[in-house]
Design a protein around this motif. Structure first.
Motif, PDB file in Angstrom:
ATOM      1  N   ASP A  22       0.837  -1.211   0.000  1.00 49.00           N
ATOM      2  CA  ASP A  22       0.000   0.000   0.000  1.00 49.00           C
ATOM      3  C   ASP A  22       0.865   1.252   0.000  1.00 49.00           C
ATOM      4  O   ASP A  22       0.629   2.191  -0.772  1.00 49.00           O
ATOM      5  CB  ASP A  22      -0.887   0.048   1.264  1.00 49.00           C
ATOM      6  N   ALA A  23       1.847   1.242   0.887  1.00 53.93           N
ATOM      7  CA  ALA A  23       2.705   2.425   1.013  1.00 53.93           C
ATOM      8  C   ALA A  23       3.480   2.661  -0.278  1.00 53.93           C
ATOM      9  O   ALA A  23       3.606   3.790  -0.756  1.00 53.93           O
ATOM     10  CB  ALA A  23       3.665   2.243   2.186  1.00 53.93           C
ATOM     11  N   ALA A  24       3.983   1.558  -0.846  1.00 57.25           N
ATOM     12  CA  ALA A  24       4.776   1.677  -2.069  1.00 57.25           C
ATOM     13  C   ALA A  24       3.918   2.248  -3.192  1.00 57.25           C
ATOM     14  O   ALA A  24       4.313   3.200  -3.879  1.00 57.25           O
ATOM     15  CB  ALA A  24       5.335   0.309  -2.461  1.00 57.25           C
ATOM     16  N   LEU A  25       2.722   1.656  -3.398  1.00 56.25           N
ATOM     17  CA  LEU A  25       1.869   2.110  -4.501  1.00 56.25           C
ATOM     18  C   LEU A  25       1.482   3.577  -4.321  1.00 56.25           C
ATOM     19  O   LEU A  25       1.471   4.351  -5.282  1.00 56.25           O
ATOM     20  CB  LEU A  25       0.612   1.235  -4.605  1.00 56.25           C
ATOM     21  N   ALA A  26       1.193   3.950  -3.054  1.00 55.97           N
ATOM     22  CA  ALA A  26       0.800   5.339  -2.792  1.00 55.97           C
ATOM     23  C   ALA A  26       1.943   6.290  -3.136  1.00 55.97           C
ATOM     24  O   ALA A  26       1.718   7.427  -3.559  1.00 55.97           O
ATOM     25  CB  ALA A  26       0.399   5.494  -1.329  1.00 55.97           C
ATOM     26  N   ALA A  27       3.163   5.812  -2.980  1.00 57.20           N
ATOM     27  CA  ALA A  27       4.316   6.672  -3.259  1.00 57.20           C
ATOM     28  C   ALA A  27       4.800   6.524  -4.698  1.00 57.20           C
ATOM     29  O   ALA A  27       5.821   7.093  -5.089  1.00 57.20           O
ATOM     30  CB  ALA A  27       5.451   6.326  -2.288  1.00 57.20           C
ATOM     31  N   GLY A  28       4.086   5.715  -5.493  1.00 57.08           N
ATOM     32  CA  GLY A  28       4.498   5.529  -6.892  1.00 57.08           C
ATOM     33  C   GLY A  28       5.682   4.593  -7.055  1.00 57.08           C
ATOM     34  O   GLY A  28       6.383   4.641  -8.063  1.00 57.08           O
ATOM     35  N   VAL A  29       5.902   3.758  -6.046  1.00 54.43           N
ATOM     36  CA  VAL A  29       6.991   2.774  -6.154  1.00 54.43           C
ATOM     37  C   VAL A  29       6.392   1.438  -6.589  1.00 54.43           C
ATOM     38  O   VAL A  29       5.459   0.939  -5.954  1.00 54.43           O
ATOM     39  CB  VAL A  29       7.719   2.605  -4.796  1.00 54.43           C
ATOM     40  N   GLN A 227       3.921   1.492 -14.973  1.00 54.59           N
ATOM     41  CA  GLN A 227       3.231   2.786 -15.126  1.00 54.59           C
ATOM     42  C   GLN A 227       1.759   2.664 -14.761  1.00 54.59           C
ATOM     43  O   GLN A 227       1.206   3.507 -14.056  1.00 54.59           O
ATOM     44  CB  GLN A 227       3.352   3.280 -16.574  1.00 54.59           C
ATOM     45  N   ILE A 228       1.126   1.602 -15.237  1.00 52.94           N
ATOM     46  CA  ILE A 228      -0.307   1.424 -14.988  1.00 52.94           C
ATOM     47  C   ILE A 228      -0.576   1.281 -13.498  1.00 52.94           C
ATOM     48  O   ILE A 228      -1.465   1.930 -12.937  1.00 52.94           O
ATOM     49  CB  ILE A 228      -0.832   0.166 -15.719  1.00 52.94           C
ATOM     50  N   GLN A 229       0.214   0.443 -12.843  1.00 47.87           N
ATOM     51  CA  GLN A 229      -0.126   0.102 -11.465  1.00 47.87           C
ATOM     52  C   GLN A 229       0.414   1.099 -10.447  1.00 47.87           C
ATOM     53  O   GLN A 229       0.122   0.991  -9.260  1.00 47.87           O
ATOM     54  CB  GLN A 229       0.337  -1.332 -11.157  1.00 47.87           C
ATOM     55  N   THR A 230       1.189   2.057 -10.916  1.00 45.50           N
ATOM     56  CA  THR A 230       1.595   3.106  -9.989  1.00 45.50           C
ATOM     57  C   THR A 230       0.930   4.426 -10.359  1.00 45.50           C
ATOM     58  O   THR A 230       1.416   5.500 -10.022  1.00 45.50           O
ATOM     59  CB  THR A 230       3.132   3.289  -9.973  1.00 45.50           C
ATOM     60  N   GLY A 231      -0.181   4.323 -11.107  1.00 45.54           N
ATOM     61  CA  GLY A 231      -0.976   5.524 -11.344  1.00 45.54           C
ATOM     62  C   GLY A 231      -0.700   6.231 -12.650  1.00 45.54           C
ATOM     63  O   GLY A 231      -1.187   7.325 -12.888  1.00 45.54           O
ATOM     64  N   GLY A 232       0.051   5.595 -13.575  1.00 43.19           N
ATOM     65  CA  GLY A 232       0.364   6.224 -14.850  1.00 43.19           C
ATOM     66  C   GLY A 232      -0.689   5.975 -15.919  1.00 43.19           C
ATOM     67  O   GLY A 232      -0.529   6.332 -17.061  1.00 43.19           O
TER      68      GLY A 232
END
Ligand code: SF4
Ligand code: FES
Lengths: 236, 493
Positions: A22-29, A227-232
């Motif tokens: 969760d933390a990683a995805l929220a930070a774009g990692v 890109q897709i899964q980190t909000g791109g």
């Protein structure tokens, strides 16, 4: 002051109750993952999201973030393990990308590309698995199922139906559906159900759509899964 | 006819020559010759070695997948399988195509004809035709052509590439795209894409004209040899348009006998099995189709460029039509049944494809948005198309759930099976009978096969390429000598 963990040396903030994923995805990692989808409770079965925390391998999608964790993610060793896991998924099922309409929109394929998979490496199992096309609008092709149980979770938690479930263990596992006949057409699945939309591979497909999206306009023609899964881009 | 050469009377006493597989023929072709001690030919057979049951493989798969899956049958003409299968699926969903969809598919098909005919002629056949059938084997390939005739080779490469560009822009990829879908197509051609393709099309048309001139010059330069090489007469089968015009994408089936008389005409291919049957022979994996009304012995026929150009009443583009007339009139019609005239007819068709593309690119329907139709579903679908090498039949049955329960494919090579055997026997009698066997002589047999088909893999529904191996085997089955040939035609012992 918010709490932080470190992922590959980068400081990543988190809130109480969040997992490392969760933390990683929220930070774009980006941490490669298949059975995880932020909309559903973590499942921790594919192990693709394995990271090293203070020297130990853990599934980042189920591991709570704790202040001060030193997380290793994008390392050669971890990515090699992820590649091997992905290759195993390919040989365990029957994944014929060239003839699959999910090709270009498939997360399994996209993760394989991301990890630089050039060949399946292992011997194919060529399992005998059933295709269930008895539902008027939905087709279930078990050849492509990776047992992520996202459909199970979606049907239960979002649709309130419990159409899908797992039976058996390990290599003997299979995806079953909730009807006396064992056929999808006899369940109360509707084409609009979340369970129909959530499959990361081409195991659950809407009938008659086929190859309506041309090559060049599919999600992963333009974006990497990272890109897709980190909000791109849109989350499939 | 040479049916007597199909099976020798006393095979045990004979020497066996195996040409396996035929080089510059994609796939696993094999020719066996049985020779006696004086090198007289007693038996000549052309057969396919490998078999992979594609019809079985797709059983239980959703029909939507098949048009993409079947492309794997062939490395040279995947688009033909793609379109043939999609036409069958149009019938299964009961759809009639919109004008945009049909024109985009026709364009894709013209691109396929262009690239495949260019490959067939320049890469696979021109080395024989330009250098001679028993010329130096080290040079008898496309690299040799490029060295001796750089302009010809360059044009061949460019023609093929242009055809592939058409395919890429209509199907999404140069090979194994997805453009055609049941009921239509999944993309149109943007105005920019049309402008891009229009840039080179005039050049492509004029190079296609040059290709016709080239084969005409070669052919008519030595008319008796080219007319007589592997000569035999047969019926022809092809699709024709309602008005009798050549139509490579759609039409009714027409079969004419060796005298040009109709056997059947404008037949709805949805019932092809009322007209064409397939016979199984124990020595070959490939079936032998025949026209029912003429029976097993007499009913075989040829398909492909020669059949189409001879069968049609006219070609609906002007330059190709003018060339068709020249071809028909040449030597009082003497080329209209000749084996090597396949190449001449092939280049006339390539010109037609180039002209067809030129015309279509001006059509605004190509950029239309009305791309897919639906209708009343059926459980059976038949799609027939004129693939580069001839009539291609795709036939499917689906169950109520839309899964394939049965499939039957009759590909060009299968239609031509008897004819290719016939050509091999004629050439064996003409050139090998009583001679010491050499690579150059064996190549004559391959030249005959290549007139029809550089691609055998799809006929047995297998995929693959292998170098050539020729074995001379004595009566006791012992290998007397062996000759190896790499795919580029180079030899080593
Ligand atoms: S059908 Fe799809 S969503 Fe369901 S378990 Fe299999 S791969 Fe996961
Ligand atoms: S994504 Fe964490 S185990 Fe699958």
């Amino acid at each position: 002051m918010s709490k932080t963990i470190s992922i590959d040396g980068q400081s990543v903030p988190f809130e109480e109750g969040q997992t490392i994923m969760d933390a990683a995805l929220a930070a774009g990692v980006y941490i490669p993952h298949l059975c995880h989808n932020p909309e559903f409770t973590p499942h921790g079965s594919c192990k693709l999201c394995t990271v090293k925390v203070n020297g130990r391998n853990v599934a980042s999608c189920t591991m709570p973030a704790v202040e001060g964790q030193e997380v290793l993610n994008d390392t050669e060793e971890l990515n090699a393990d992820r590649l091997a896991l992905t290759q195993m998924l390919f040989v365990e099922g029957n994944h014929l990308c060239p003839a699959c309409e999910k090709s270009g929109n498939c997360q399994l394929q996209a993760v394989a590309y991301y990890l630089g998979m050039m060949s399946p490496h292992y011997n194919h199992f060529y399992p005998q698995r059933e295709v269930d096309a008895s539902h008027p609008d939905v087709i279930l092709d078990r050849n492509r199922c990776i047992y992520c149980e996202l459909c199970v979770r979606a049907s239960r938690d979002a649709d309130g139906k419990c159409v899908f479930g797992m039976s058996g263990r390990g290599i003997g596992s299979s995806l079953v559906v909730n009807s006396a006949s064992g056929r999808l057409g006899d369940t109360n699945l509707a084409v609009t159900d979340k369970a129909v939309q959530v499959c990361p591979t081409g195991a659950i497909l809407i009938k008659g759509k086929g190859f309506t999206v041309p090559i060049g306009r599919r999600i992963f023609d333009h974006y990497t899964i990272k890109q897709i899964q980190t909000g791109g881009g849109p989350h499939e | 006819m040479t049916f007597e050469l199909e099976t020798a009377a006393n095979p045990e006493k004979l020497r066996r020559v195996v040409i396996e597989p035929v080089s510059r023929v994609e796939g696993h072709g094999k020719v066996t010759l049985l020779l006696d001690d004086d090198n007289r030919v007693h038996q000549a057979r052309f057969h396919i070695v490998e078999f992979r049951g594609f019809e079985k493989f797709i059983q239980g798969r959703p029909y939507t997948e098949v048009p993409v899956l079947v492309q794997r049958l062939c490395g040279i003409c995947p688009v033909s399988h793609h379109l043939g299968a999609t036409k069958a699926m149009d019938m299964i969903i009961g759809a009639k195509l919109t004008p945009s969809a049909e024109k985009l598919r026709r364009l894709m098909h013209f691109g396929q004809i262009l690239q495949s005919h260019a490959l067939h002629f320049y890469y696979l056949a021109s080395p024989d035709l330009l250098f001679g059938f028993d010329s130096d084997v080290a040079k008898r390939n496309i690299v040799g052509v490029a060295a001796a005739f750089p302009d010809i080779a360059r044009q061949g490469v460019a023609l093929r590439k242009y055809g592939q560009e058409i395919i890429r822009l209509t199907a999404g990829k140069r090979v194994h795209g997805t453009g055609a879908i049941p009921g239509g197509v999944n993309k149109n051609l943007s105005r920019e894409e049309r402008v891009f393709l229009r840039k080179d099309i005039d050049q492509i048309v004029s190079w296609s004209q040059a290709a016709v001139e080239l084969i005409k010059r070669i052919y008519t330069g030595n008319p008796d040899f080219h007319n007589g090489f592997g000569y035999f007469k047969s019926s022809f089968m092809s699709l024709v348009r309602d008005d009798g015009a050549l139509d490579l994408y759609h039409g009714g089936l027409r079969a004419r006998d060796e005298h040009g008389q109709d056997i059947f005409d404008h037949v709805d291919y949805g019932h092809y099995w009322d007209y064409v049957h397939e016979e199984v022979r124990p020595w070959s994996y490939m079936k032998f189709p025949f026209i029912r009304s003429r029976g097993r012995e007499e009913g075989w026929y040829r398909v492909g460029p020669l059949a189409r150009v001879v069968n049609c009443d006219f070609i609906p583009t002007p330059l190709a039509e003018a060339e068709r007339k020249v071809f028909r009139e040449f030597g009082g019609g003497s080329a209209t049944q000749a084996t090597l005239a396949y190449h001449w007819a092939r280049m006339i068709e390539m010109l037609h494809a180039a002209e067809g593309i030129q015309e279509l690119l001006l059509d605004n329907d190509l950029s239309g948005d009305d791309l897919v139709n639906t209708g009343t579903p059926a459980l059976r679908g038949v799609g027939v198309i004129e693939a580069p090498r001839g009539t291609l039949i795709h036939h499917y049955r689906v169950n109520e759930d839309g899964l394939i329960v049965r499939a039957n494919l009759i590909v060009s090579t299968t239609h031509n099976n008897q004819a290719m055997n016939e050509a091999v026997r004629q050439v064996a009698l003409q050139y090998l009978d009583g001679q010491e066997v050499t690579e150059g002589l064996l190549n004559h047999i391959e030249v005959a096969i290549r007139a029809f088909d550089p691609c055998l893999s799809c006929a047995t529904h297998a995929v693959g390429k292998m170098p050539l191996e020729v074995e001379l085997v004595d009566a006791g089955g012992n290998v007397v000598s062996r000759l190896n040939k790499a795919p580029d035609g180079r030899c080593g012992v």
